[in-house]
Structures are given as structure tokens and as C-alpha cells.
Write a protein that holds these residues in place. Structure first.
Motif, PDB file in Angstrom:
ATOM      1  N   PHE A   1       0.810  -1.219   0.000  1.00 29.07           N
ATOM      2  CA  PHE A   1       0.000   0.000   0.000  1.00 29.07           C
ATOM      3  C   PHE A   1       0.845   1.271   0.000  1.00 29.07           C
ATOM      4  O   PHE A   1       0.355   2.338  -0.358  1.00 29.07           O
ATOM      5  CB  PHE A   1      -0.953   0.013   1.206  1.00 29.07           C
TER       6      PHE A   1
ATOM      7  N   ALA B   1      -5.442   4.570  -4.368  1.00 28.32           N
ATOM      8  CA  ALA B   1      -6.567   3.701  -4.023  1.00 28.32           C
ATOM      9  C   ALA B   1      -7.899   4.397  -4.248  1.00 28.32           C
ATOM     10  O   ALA B   1      -8.007   5.625  -4.191  1.00 28.32           O
ATOM     11  CB  ALA B   1      -6.451   3.255  -2.571  1.00 28.32           C
TER      12      ALA B   1
ATOM     13  N   ASP C   1     -11.934   4.036  -2.920  1.00 28.48           N
ATOM     14  CA  ASP C   1     -12.866   3.451  -1.951  1.00 28.48           C
ATOM     15  C   ASP C   1     -14.282   3.777  -2.428  1.00 28.48           C
ATOM     16  O   ASP C   1     -14.738   4.911  -2.322  1.00 28.48           O
ATOM     17  CB  ASP C   1     -12.603   4.036  -0.565  1.00 28.48           C
TER      18      ASP C   1
ATOM     19  N   LEU D   1      -6.512   2.890   4.569  1.00 31.27           N
ATOM     20  CA  LEU D   1      -5.607   2.962   3.415  1.00 31.27           C
ATOM     21  C   LEU D   1      -4.604   4.106   3.563  1.00 31.27           C
ATOM     22  O   LEU D   1      -3.421   3.943   3.271  1.00 31.27           O
ATOM     23  CB  LEU D   1      -6.419   3.116   2.127  1.00 31.27           C
TER      24      LEU D   1
ATOM     25  N   CYS E   1      -0.917   4.876   1.595  1.00 29.47           N
ATOM     26  CA  CYS E   1      -1.342   5.179   0.225  1.00 29.47           C
ATOM     27  C   CYS E   1      -1.015   6.632  -0.111  1.00 29.47           C
ATOM     28  O   CYS E   1      -1.169   7.528   0.722  1.00 29.47           O
ATOM     29  CB  CYS E   1      -2.840   4.946   0.054  1.00 29.47           C
TER      30      CYS E   1
ATOM     31  N   VAL F   1      -6.044   8.547  -1.800  1.00 27.54           N
ATOM     32  CA  VAL F   1      -7.256   7.744  -1.740  1.00 27.54           C
ATOM     33  C   VAL F   1      -8.408   8.606  -2.231  1.00 27.54           C
ATOM     34  O   VAL F   1      -8.598   9.724  -1.755  1.00 27.54           O
ATOM     35  CB  VAL F   1      -7.552   7.248  -0.298  1.00 27.54           C
TER      36      VAL F   1
END
Length: 179
Positions: free
Chosen positions: A42, A47, A49, A61, A66, A69
């Protein structure tokens, strides 16, 4: 709701009792992230969501490193709560999109290393979501999709399916896109 590990480990956020969203349980979240350690790093990942709800996964995350996100949540109150949580931890790398996941996916012109989707279990379109994600091309080659769903759904025959995990009443189907 608490962050399991990483830079925000142990941080707790009280979810308003009026919320319709149910966060992924700490038990299920901890176990699925343990499984994911074998799939993805990560640190530095981008990412997405989907159906972010309380923001529990987005927070996890970010805590795990990350780079960015993107949290997509349609409900106004839930989006406000996510925004407040991000402000409390001082996160600058969360992009909150208040809108419909299906419209977002169809109009999205970027790709992500990791996608987590946790739609309401009673959502009529739930069975179509994994295929839609792949059809829209939002997962990078080498990327991972985790799809949370109820026990009555079966996704093992879909392309890119890798494995199924069950933790109590929470089910996860894991998909990967080969490079």
C-alpha cells in the motif's frame, strides 16, 4: 470505528447513531488487510474506496501509506462525516467525491492500484459491480479489487477472481488484473 495499523493506528472515530452505513467490522477489516499483504504494497499506492460509507477503509488505506485515496460516497451526511474524519487526522491526500458510484465509474478517466468496494448488501445492482469496474478500466494492470458482499453472492466464476474470504457475516471476493 478505529484504524487498525499504520501512522494513524489506534485512532477512533465515533459514528453517529443515525447513520445507515455499517462500517466493516474491525475483525473483518484486520483479517482482510492481513490477506492483502500478500497481494499489494500500500505504500505509495493510489486507491479508490467505492461506497465509502463511514470512511473506515479510506482511513485505513491512508494510514497504511497510500499516496492518494479517492473516496466516493453518495449520502450527504456520510460524506460530511468522512470529511470531518480526514480533517481530524490532517489528511491532505484524500479526495472525497460526493456522488453516485455508477456515474463516477462510467466517467472516471484514471486508474488505481487498489479498489475497495462495499456497496449496501441489498443494492439491486450489487452483482454487476465487479464486472463494471473491470469494464470501465479503472484498475491498473497488477492492481487488486476487494469486493465486500453478503453471503448470498457468489463471484468465483467471474474473470479475474482470485479468492473468497469470509469473516462472520462479512464476505470478501478478491480480484486481480494481471500485468
Amino acid at each position: 470505528m478505529r484504524v487498525i495499523t499504520g501512522i494513524y493506528k489506534g485512532r477512533r472515530f465515533d459514528i453517529p447513531k443515525t447513520f445507515k452505513a455499517r462500517p466493516t467490522t474491525d475483525f473483518a477489516k484486520e483479517n482482510i488487510f492481513n490477506v492483502l499483504m500478500g497481494y499489494i504494497d500500500f505504500d505509495g499506492a493510489e486507491a479508490l474506496d467505492l461506497f465509502a460509507g463511514t470512511g473506515s477503509i479510506s482511513l485505513e488505506l491512508l494510514s497504511r501509506g497510500c499516496k492518494e485515496v479517492v473516496s466516493v460516497e453518495k449520502d450527504r451526511d456520510h460524506a460530511r462525516f468522512i470529511s470531518q474524519c480526514m480533517q481530524k487526522i490532517g489528511a491532505k491526500n484524500d479526495v472525497l467525491v460526493r456522488g453516485d458510484v455508477f456515474k463516477f465509474l462510467k466517467g472516471c478517466h484514471r486508474q488505481f492500484d487498489f479498489i475497495f468496494a462495499d456497496p449496501p448488501y441489498a443494492l439491486p445492482e450489487l452483482p454487476t459491480i465487479p464486472s463494471l469496474i473491470f469494464d470501465c478500466g479503472v484498475l491498473k494492470p497488477g492492481g487488486v479489487l476487494v469486493f465486500e458482499h453478503g453471503k448470498h453472492n457468489e463471484f468465483s466464476t467471474l474473470p479475474h477472481f482470485r479468492e473468497h474470504r469470509e469473516y462472520g457475516s462479512v464476505n470478501f471476493s478478491i480480484f486481480t488484473l494481471e500485468e
